[in-house]
Design an enzyme around this catalytic site. Structure first.
Site, short mmCIF file in Angstrom:
data_model
loop_
_atom_site.label_atom_id
_atom_site.label_comp_id
_atom_site.label_asym_id
_atom_site.label_seq_id
_atom_site.Cartn_x
_atom_site.Cartn_y
_atom_site.Cartn_z
N GLU A 58 0.82 -1.22 0.00
CA GLU A 58 0.00 0.00 0.00
C GLU A 58 0.85 1.26 0.00
O GLU A 58 0.46 2.27 -0.58
CB GLU A 58 -0.94 0.00 1.21
CG GLU A 58 -1.89 1.17 1.25
CD GLU A 58 -3.03 0.99 2.22
OE1 GLU A 58 -3.49 2.01 2.76
OE2 GLU A 58 -3.47 -0.16 2.44
N LYS A 59 2.04 1.19 0.64
CA LYS A 59 2.89 2.37 0.78
C LYS A 59 4.36 1.96 0.61
O LYS A 59 4.72 0.80 0.82
CB LYS A 59 2.74 3.01 2.17
CG LYS A 59 1.33 3.34 2.59
CD LYS A 59 1.35 3.94 4.00
CE LYS A 59 -0.04 4.10 4.56
NZ LYS A 59 -0.64 2.81 4.95
N ASP A 117 -3.08 -2.53 3.48
CA ASP A 117 -3.27 -2.55 4.93
C ASP A 117 -4.40 -3.52 5.29
O ASP A 117 -5.33 -3.73 4.51
CB ASP A 117 -3.62 -1.15 5.45
CG ASP A 117 -2.39 -0.25 5.52
OD1 ASP A 117 -1.27 -0.77 5.42
OD2 ASP A 117 -2.55 0.97 5.68
N ASP A 162 -7.33 -3.90 6.41
CA ASP A 162 -8.65 -3.39 6.75
C ASP A 162 -9.46 -3.24 5.46
O ASP A 162 -8.98 -3.54 4.37
CB ASP A 162 -8.57 -2.07 7.51
CG ASP A 162 -7.79 -0.99 6.77
OD1 ASP A 162 -7.57 -1.14 5.55
OD2 ASP A 162 -7.39 0.00 7.41
N TYR A 216 0.89 -1.38 13.68
CA TYR A 216 -0.05 -0.66 12.79
C TYR A 216 -1.00 0.21 13.60
O TYR A 216 -1.71 -0.27 14.48
CB TYR A 216 -0.84 -1.68 11.97
CG TYR A 216 -1.83 -1.06 11.01
CD1 TYR A 216 -1.39 -0.43 9.86
CD2 TYR A 216 -3.19 -1.12 11.26
CE1 TYR A 216 -2.29 0.13 8.97
CE2 TYR A 216 -4.10 -0.56 10.38
CZ TYR A 216 -3.65 0.07 9.23
OH TYR A 216 -4.55 0.63 8.36
N ARG A 244 -3.67 2.41 12.71
CA ARG A 244 -5.07 2.76 12.38
C ARG A 244 -6.01 1.62 12.79
O ARG A 244 -6.76 1.08 11.98
CB ARG A 244 -5.20 3.08 10.90
CG ARG A 244 -4.40 4.30 10.48
CD ARG A 244 -4.49 4.56 9.00
NE ARG A 244 -3.66 5.67 8.60
CZ ARG A 244 -4.10 6.76 7.94
NH1 ARG A 244 -5.37 6.85 7.64
NH2 ARG A 244 -3.28 7.72 7.62
#
Length: 642
Positions: free
Chosen positions: A7-8, A102, A104, A320, A322
């Site tokens: 994702e990043k 991520d 989620d 993580y 979030r």
């Protein structure tokens, strides 16, 4: 070639470092033998604008609403075209792909949108990473799942994204066009989450504005008992004039009683004594951390989120961030002593708390059944170099480490006493607390909540030494701050009346998610709907006007509960995203029929203080509890408190 799409960039680097072969950077990717790791930059794609479906919708027109594409399209974000081209080139060579978004709903959507947009049809596996440290990433690489398992989660994420687009595009266009008719030239943005949050603040501001204070009169008496002295407070009853909270509204009865009390004798009529054991606070979720850190340090929710991201991505000191979970996997319990030893050894305060920890203790924080896609925020085990951390990063890190350490401390044990005394057939109450074992409490505060009472025996005699009457005044509700608003968004069910909606909001994430709440507040500030006045968040005239003009259903949180209920069902393959979208379109058509330029004009003028006729209301009087034959006056203003 196996292609891993993270994702990043920070996640891509952590994955590459955990691979067996040393990685080299080349052409926007990290190459390690037959595995290539590349990355997104957050969302590389965004929903196409209305004119991508029909050129006529480039111009905003009420008679074109609702805009509802038959099939949704994505377009590259302007700054993401280069990275998308890199992934396109690599995915054409890939024999398999690993989705490393991520863990989620949003992470599932973000990377899968890219895979599908680029037309890849080969096998896809799912990599779930909560911790960027090498041992944790290596374990995750050894436990890849079939991405097809997450298809229902993706459908729910896609349904949410498309529904937010339909809702925001149509209502924003409608009320912006009405605003132009009403004389407002700017965009009036409406969103499924941001607008109920704004409504929450506007209603609080209105309650503060409309609040009429009134006095009340508490009476105290100092009492001698066999074991010492205490102060108790009168509990007045009808026919004395009382408000809904039992507060005395006229001084005369209190003055009359106070004169008779000194020197009089009474007894301990009731006595409740119990030992209470309180477990340590759980490790943090992001929102719980935002509430705590905002209260302690006056930080905005956005600064706290950004700080956590830096501690996770740049410094690799925490897991993580979030996360909406406050529990940890069972397997982390066995590693906790080693993890915390590394996390705390370079700080004197944390090191002192570490020395006092008993790692044979197991709190309720370790519970696999309560861990979903994420677990609670925790130190990664890497030793921090505080010289490289900012003051804010250090503060946030210490809070996260402290809550983890507290799990290895004994419970707080208190002895709590509540008593009711009687003098001249009138009741007086007192309470106190004695700390028997501070347990985890010194890690948080050394302040005692209530002083202890002297030893008491039910039925024993007592003597009134002195008495007095105080004059106090009710106060309006406090304005929202970042801390109290995040807490309200977490517990939004408290602000609705329907029991079914309350239950749904309690069982879901509330209003917004861990990842979006801070951004929602900043968006409302950036769009001119909110301002920060010191710590307080207050609605602007424009924000108040918009809420005043919108249908009530748009400015309250019930819709979020209904959406989340259906999205959860879609994620569990128990509902259909097409049916969900059709229900939304029916709802939208109903809301659009309620658009009213005259109402918006009136709301804008009222908020700006222009001459708009308004009824003049008489000040409200507080409700009094009185004898049955006495006529009941009006209720006190809502939100009054002592």
């Amino acid at each position: 070639m196996r292609l891993i799409i993270a994702e990043k960039p920070s996640l891509a680097r952590a994955i590459a470092e955990a691979l067996p072969e040393r990685a080299r950077r080349e052409d926007g990717a990290l190459h390690a033998g037959d595995t290539v790791v590349t990355w997104c930059l957050g969302h590389l794609l965004e929903q196409a604008p209305p004119e991508a479906y029909n050129a006529a919708d480039k111009h905003w027109q009420l008679d074109r609403l609702p805009i509802a594409p038959a099939a949704f399209k994505h377009v590259p974000r302007p700054k993401a075209r280069g990275q998308l081209a890199i992934i396109r080139r690599l995915i054409k060579r890939a024999s398999s792909v690993v989705h490393a978004g991520d863990p989620d709903r949003e992470g599932q959507l973000l990377v899968q949108n890219v895979i599908e947009h680029l037309g890849y049809r080969g096998p896809v596996q799912r990599l779930l990473i909560n911790d960027l440290n090498r041992p944790a990433v290596k374990r995750a690489l050894g436990a890849l799942a079939d991405n097809a398992t997450f298809a229902p989660l993706y459908r729910a994420a896609r349904a949410r994204a498309q529904a937010d687009w339909l809702y925001g595009i149509n209502l924003t266009r409608a009320w912006t066009l009405l605003g132009r008719q009403a004389g407002h030239s700017g965009v009036l943005s409406v969103g499924r989450v941001q607008t109920p949050v704004l409504g929450l603040i506007v209603r609080r501001d209105n309650a503060i504005r409309d609040f009429t204070p009134y006095p009340f009169y508490p009476l105290w008496v100092d009492v001698r008992v066999a074991g010492g002295e205490l102060r108790a407070w009168w509990v007045p009853r009808a026919p004395h004039p009382l408000d809904d909270k039992g507060r005395l509204l006229e001084r005369a009865p209190a003055d009359a009683l106070a004169q008779t009390l000194p020197g009089s004798h009474g007894r301990v009529a009731r006595l409740s004594q119990q030992e209470k054991r309180q477990a340590p606070p759980l490790p943090y979720s992001l929102s719980a951390l935002q509430v705590d850190a905002a209260r302690r340090f006056g930080l905005s929710a956005k600064i706290i989120l950004d700080t956590c991201q830096a501690l996770y991505e740049r410094h690799r000191l925490i897991t993580y961030p979030r996360s909406d979970c406050r529990y940890l996997p069972d397997e982390h319990f066995g590693e906790a002593q080693r993890t915390l030893a590394g996390a705390c050894r370079s700080d004197a305060t944390l090191g002192g708390w570490l020395d006092g920890a008993d790692f044979s203790r197991r709190s309720k924080a370790w519970n696999d059944s309560k861990v979903g896609a994420h677990h609670a925020l925790a130190p990664s085990g890497k030793t921090p170099d505080f010289a490289r951390l900012s003051a804010t990063e250090s503060r946030i890190y210490r809070l996260i480490a402290r809550n983890m350490l507290a799990q290895f401390y004994p419970p707080l044990v208190t002895f709590e006493v509540k008593t009711e005394l009687t003098f001249a057939n009138e009741a007086f109450r007192a309470s106190g607390q004695q700390v028997l074992d501070p347990g985890w409490k010194p890690l948080f505060t050394t302040r005692e909540e209530a002083p202890p009472l002297p030893p008491l025996t039910e039925g024993e005699a007592c003597e009134a030494l002195a008495a007095g009457v105080e004059t106090r005044e009710t106060r309006p509700p406090e304005p929202f701050t970042d801390a109290s608003l995040i807490k309200a968004m977490m517990n939004i069910g408290r602000y609705v009346d329907d029991p079914a909606v309350k239950r749904t909001l309690r069982d879901t994430d509330g209003l917004g998610t861990e990842a979006t709440r801070a951004g929602i507040l900043e968006t409302l500030v950036a769009r001119g709907y909110l301002v920060r006045r010191q710590k307080a968040l207050r609605a602007t005239k424009l924000g108040s006007a918009l809420i005043g003009a919108l249908p009530e259903a748009v400015a309250t949180p019930e819709r979020t509960a209904q959406w989340e209920q259906r999205l959860s069902a879609i994620a569990e393959s128990q509902d259909d995203e097409g049916a969900f979208q059709q229900a939304l379109l029916t709802d939208l058509r109903g809301l659009l029929t309620q658009s009213d330029a005259g109402k918006l004009r009136h709301s804008l003028q009222t908020a700006q203080g222009e001459a708009v006729p308004a009824a003049t209301a008489k000040p409200k009087r507080p409700r009094k509890k009185s004898a049955p034959k006495t006529r009941r006056p009006a209720a006190p203003p809502k939100g009054s408190r002592s």
